[in-house]
Design a protein around this motif. Structure first.
Motif, PDB file in Angstrom:
ATOM      1  N   PHE A  46       0.813  -1.207   0.000  1.00 18.92           N
ATOM      2  CA  PHE A  46       0.000   0.000   0.000  1.00 18.92           C
ATOM      3  C   PHE A  46       0.849   1.261   0.000  1.00 18.92           C
ATOM      4  CE2 PHE A  46      -3.221  -2.800   0.353  1.00 18.92           C
ATOM      5  CZ  PHE A  46      -3.556  -3.282   1.601  1.00 18.92           C
ATOM      6  N   SER A  47       2.150   1.117   0.090  1.00 17.14           N
ATOM      7  CA  SER A  47       2.998   2.287   0.245  1.00 17.14           C
ATOM      8  C   SER A  47       4.359   2.031  -0.388  1.00 17.14           C
ATOM      9  CB  SER A  47       3.166   2.621   1.731  1.00 17.14           C
ATOM     10  OG  SER A  47       3.690   1.510   2.426  1.00 17.14           O
ATOM     11  N   PRO A  48       5.129   3.097  -0.599  1.00 14.63           N
ATOM     12  CA  PRO A  48       6.474   2.940  -1.141  1.00 14.63           C
ATOM     13  C   PRO A  48       7.358   2.109  -0.214  1.00 14.63           C
ATOM     14  CG  PRO A  48       5.748   5.207  -1.312  1.00 14.63           C
ATOM     15  CD  PRO A  48       4.750   4.506  -0.444  1.00 14.63           C
ATOM     16  N   ALA A  49       8.469   1.642  -0.763  1.00 20.04           N
ATOM     17  CA  ALA A  49       9.362   0.758  -0.019  1.00 20.04           C
ATOM     18  C   ALA A  49       9.856   1.379   1.281  1.00 20.04           C
ATOM     19  CB  ALA A  49      10.546   0.365  -0.906  1.00 20.04           C
ATOM     20  N   GLY A  50      10.097   2.677   1.266  1.00 19.75           N
ATOM     21  CA  GLY A  50      10.621   3.335   2.452  1.00 19.75           C
ATOM     22  C   GLY A  50       9.700   3.281   3.648  1.00 19.75           C
ATOM     23  N   PRO A  61      14.834  -1.678  -0.635  1.00 18.97           N
ATOM     24  CA  PRO A  61      15.222  -0.933  -1.836  1.00 18.97           C
ATOM     25  C   PRO A  61      13.996  -0.375  -2.546  1.00 18.97           C
ATOM     26  CG  PRO A  61      16.418  -2.999  -1.704  1.00 18.97           C
ATOM     27  CD  PRO A  61      15.371  -3.044  -0.630  1.00 18.97           C
ATOM     28  N   PRO A  62      14.122   0.791  -3.158  1.00 11.78           N
ATOM     29  CA  PRO A  62      12.957   1.427  -3.798  1.00 11.78           C
ATOM     30  C   PRO A  62      12.457   0.645  -5.005  1.00 11.78           C
ATOM     31  CG  PRO A  62      14.959   2.628  -4.305  1.00 11.78           C
ATOM     32  CD  PRO A  62      15.330   1.632  -3.260  1.00 11.78           C
ATOM     33  N   TRP A  63      11.205   0.853  -5.289  1.00 12.56           N
ATOM     34  CA  TRP A  63      10.585   0.269  -6.476  1.00 12.56           C
ATOM     35  C   TRP A  63       9.883   1.415  -7.204  1.00 12.56           C
ATOM     36  CZ3 TRP A  63      10.322  -4.323  -9.063  1.00 12.56           C
ATOM     37  CH2 TRP A  63       9.326  -4.452 -10.029  1.00 12.56           C
ATOM     38  N   ASP A  64      10.317   1.689  -8.400  1.00 15.05           N
ATOM     39  CA  ASP A  64       9.774   2.833  -9.132  1.00 15.05           C
ATOM     40  C   ASP A  64       9.085   2.374 -10.406  1.00 15.05           C
ATOM     41  OD1 ASP A  64      10.778   4.815  -7.354  1.00 15.05           O
ATOM     42  OD2 ASP A  64      12.771   4.473  -8.186  1.00 15.05           O
ATOM     43  N   ASP A  65       7.800   2.633 -10.482  1.00 15.52           N
ATOM     44  CA  ASP A  65       7.047   2.393 -11.711  1.00 15.52           C
ATOM     45  C   ASP A  65       5.793   3.247 -11.662  1.00 15.52           C
ATOM     46  OD1 ASP A  65       5.343   1.128  -9.968  1.00 15.52           O
ATOM     47  OD2 ASP A  65       5.455  -0.846 -10.919  1.00 15.52           O
ATOM     48  N   ALA A  66       4.850   2.951 -12.538  1.00 16.02           N
ATOM     49  CA  ALA A  66       3.654   3.783 -12.646  1.00 16.02           C
ATOM     50  C   ALA A  66       2.735   3.683 -11.434  1.00 16.02           C
ATOM     51  CB  ALA A  66       2.881   3.399 -13.906  1.00 16.02           C
ATOM     52  N   THR A  67       3.019   2.770 -10.509  1.00 17.58           N
ATOM     53  CA  THR A  67       2.158   2.610  -9.333  1.00 17.58           C
ATOM     54  C   THR A  67       2.669   3.438  -8.158  1.00 17.58           C
ATOM     55  OG1 THR A  67       3.373   0.674  -8.518  1.00 17.58           O
ATOM     56  CG2 THR A  67       1.554   0.278 -10.042  1.00 17.58           C
ATOM     57  N   ARG A  68       3.352   4.530  -8.437  1.00 18.77           N
ATOM     58  CA  ARG A  68       3.882   5.443  -7.412  1.00 18.77           C
ATOM     59  C   ARG A  68       4.899   4.753  -6.507  1.00 18.77           C
ATOM     60  NH1 ARG A  68      -0.826   8.200  -4.221  1.00 18.77           N
ATOM     61  NH2 ARG A  68      -1.689   6.100  -4.265  1.00 18.77           N
ATOM     62  N   PRO A 117       5.687  -4.746  -5.703  1.00 21.14           N
ATOM     63  CA  PRO A 117       4.897  -5.961  -5.865  1.00 21.14           C
ATOM     64  C   PRO A 117       5.373  -7.056  -4.911  1.00 21.14           C
ATOM     65  CG  PRO A 117       6.554  -5.853  -7.572  1.00 21.14           C
ATOM     66  CD  PRO A 117       6.676  -4.583  -6.771  1.00 21.14           C
ATOM     67  N   ARG A 118       4.636  -8.128  -4.887  1.00 19.71           N
ATOM     68  CA  ARG A 118       4.942  -9.251  -3.996  1.00 19.71           C
ATOM     69  C   ARG A 118       6.384  -9.719  -4.138  1.00 19.71           C
ATOM     70  NH1 ARG A 118       3.289 -15.253  -5.585  1.00 19.71           N
ATOM     71  NH2 ARG A 118       4.878 -14.633  -7.105  1.00 19.71           N
ATOM     72  N   ASP A 119       6.849  -9.938  -5.372  1.00 16.58           N
ATOM     73  CA  ASP A 119       8.174 -10.511  -5.574  1.00 16.58           C
ATOM     74  C   ASP A 119       9.281  -9.594  -5.067  1.00 16.58           C
ATOM     75  OD1 ASP A 119       6.974 -12.710  -6.664  1.00 16.58           O
ATOM     76  OD2 ASP A 119       7.452 -12.235  -8.747  1.00 16.58           O
ATOM     77  N   HIS A 120       9.042  -8.301  -5.082  1.00 18.09           N
ATOM     78  CA  HIS A 120      10.041  -7.370  -4.548  1.00 18.09           C
ATOM     79  C   HIS A 120      10.162  -7.547  -3.034  1.00 18.09           C
ATOM     80  CE1 HIS A 120      12.555  -3.779  -4.737  1.00 18.09           C
ATOM     81  NE2 HIS A 120      11.898  -3.278  -3.700  1.00 18.09           N
ATOM     82  N   MET A 137      -7.082   2.471  -1.744  1.00 23.23           N
ATOM     83  CA  MET A 137      -7.350   2.592  -3.174  1.00 23.23           C
ATOM     84  C   MET A 137      -6.064   2.498  -3.987  1.00 23.23           C
ATOM     85  SD  MET A 137     -10.551   2.659  -3.076  1.00 23.23           S
ATOM     86  CE  MET A 137     -10.923   2.994  -4.798  1.00 23.23           C
ATOM     87  N   VAL A 138      -5.515   1.287  -4.045  1.00 25.87           N
ATOM     88  CA  VAL A 138      -4.352   1.057  -4.892  1.00 25.87           C
ATOM     89  C   VAL A 138      -4.796   1.154  -6.348  1.00 25.87           C
ATOM     90  CG1 VAL A 138      -3.187  -0.369  -3.178  1.00 25.87           C
ATOM     91  CG2 VAL A 138      -4.716  -1.445  -4.835  1.00 25.87           C
ATOM     92  N   ALA A 139      -3.830   1.165  -7.261  1.00 22.51           N
ATOM     93  CA  ALA A 139      -4.134   1.425  -8.670  1.00 22.51           C
ATOM     94  C   ALA A 139      -5.165   0.451  -9.236  1.00 22.51           C
ATOM     95  CB  ALA A 139      -2.845   1.368  -9.480  1.00 22.51           C
TER      96      ALA A 139
END
Length: 378
Positions: free
Chosen positions: A74-78, A88-95, A99-102, A264-266
């Motif tokens: 529901f939130s960024p990696a931080g 570690p950060p994950w950057d894509d169109a979902t802000r 994802p699970r695998d990360h 309200m995730v993407a």
């Protein structure tokens, strides 16, 4: 002890039946077990010698590898990190919502970084008292493994105990029934008529996925509560922290539950835009070919996905005789995680009853830190 000075695993670990004495056994190698082990290690316990983590899974990541493929945080990696090392950060169109695998990759690297020597796969069968001495040891047994410990931390979570409600007709329904814990990806329901049961985040996210390939119907026991679009894990994190502080000061605080139930995730926003987020009242029974409501209305369906939550996985503690009627074990002490009936046992990560937000990646840290502090002070 630095990361480069992690102790080697004793040779007795390679014996056919591993039997040895340690200071602390942590049961569960998921996020709660790893966070607790991090603080115990930082306090001076040597992983693999004085501290042993036992995990039932055959790979790292706790329950995360078994969750559905499209799950996102529901939130960024931080704002989704365990103590000591930021995800570690994950950057894509979902802000930047990972994802699970990360998450699985992060938890895998986390136990490697701190050289925690998780023993797996060993499903703990029982924890029992060695004798009547209240200051004696606890015996932890698993397949091929026997440990004697001064203290035990149970961090097995809830994923292994999915909750199935009882409704008339469940045994006669001719279609497929599965719990959210068994759901993997929407493609297996392509072209089918699917009913999704539940008013929480799992139900909303699974509904959003399945509705892209199937005719999906949503049913809930009460109207779902959606959080505002701009509320994500960062706000939830702040709210959870505020609740922890309030409770420590003896003040009431509604916490995250006071904001709503569904983030309200993407994917859920897209489902709303497609007109999918229309919840129906809960049905009263299943029929051979579908579901039925009290007013006689029926709906044919091919599958029912029960997104109805989980219960604490505490079967391994049965021999201690600590559980109450609600299925929980009373806890207290300075950490708030120590069993009232067995002070050599702590429970971490099962939800608010063992620490506010302790069932989350970002929220388990305070409970883990307090647990390690109480254990090492003794």
């Amino acid at each position: 002890m630095s990361d480069e000075q992690a102790a080697p695993v004793p040779s007795r670990y390679s014996e056919a039946r591993q039997e040895f004495e340690v200071d602390v056994v942590v049961i569960g190698g998921g996020q709660a077990g790893l966070a607790t082990a991090f603080y115990l290690r930082r306090a001076g316990l040597v992983p693999g010698r004085e501290l042993v983590i036992v995990d039932a899974a055959d790979r790292p990541g706790g329950s995360w590898p078994r969750m559905w493929h499209g799950l996102r945080l529901f939130s960024p990696a931080g704002f989704s990190s365990l103590p000591g090392w930021m995800m570690p950060p994950w950057d894509d169109a979902t802000r930047g919502f990972p994802p699970r695998d990360h998450v699985v990759e992060y938890l895998t690297r986390y136990e490697e970084k701190y050289d925690l020597h998780v023993l797996r796969p060993h499903r703990v069968e029982s924890v029992r008292r060695a004798d009547e001495d209240p200051g004696g040891r606890l015996l932890v047994t698993a397949d091929g493994l026997a440990l004697s410990a001064r203290a035990v931390v149970s961090a097995t979570g809830t994923w292994d105990r999915p909750f199935w409600p009882a409704y008339p007709g469940m045994r006669t329904f001719a279609g497929r029934q599965l719990h959210a814990s068994d759901y993997r990806q929407p493609e297996e329901f392509a072209g089918q008529r699917v009913v999704v049961v539940g008013g929480g985040n799992s139900a909303a996210q699974i509904l959003a996925e399945v509705s892209t390939v199937a005719q999906a119907t949503w049913v809930t026991t009460r109207p779902p509560r959606f959080l505002p679009d701009d509320v994500d894990g960062r706000v939830l994190f702040t709210t959870a922290r505020a609740r922890i502080e309030a409770l420590e000061q003896g003040r009431e605080h509604a916490g995250v539950a006071g904001l709503g139930d569904i983030v309200m995730v993407a994917s859920v926003k897209h489902a709303r835009d497609r007109g999918v987020l229309r919840a129906n009242p809960m049905f009263t029974r299943l029929t051979a070919g579908g579901i039925a409501w009290a007013d006689g209305t029926t709906l044919a369906c091919d599958a029912v996905i029960w997104c109805t939550g989980f219960r604490p996985a505490l079967g391994h503690l049965r021999a201690l005789g600590l559980r109450t009627r609600d299925g929980h074990i009373p806890v207290g002490g300075p950490s708030g995680t120590r069993s009232v009936g067995e002070p050599r046992l702590h429970l971490v990560g099962y939800g608010d009853w063992t620490g506010p937000a302790s069932a989350t990646l970002s929220g388990v840290g305070p409970s883990a830190r307090a647990t390690a502090a109480e254990l090492t002070s003794r």
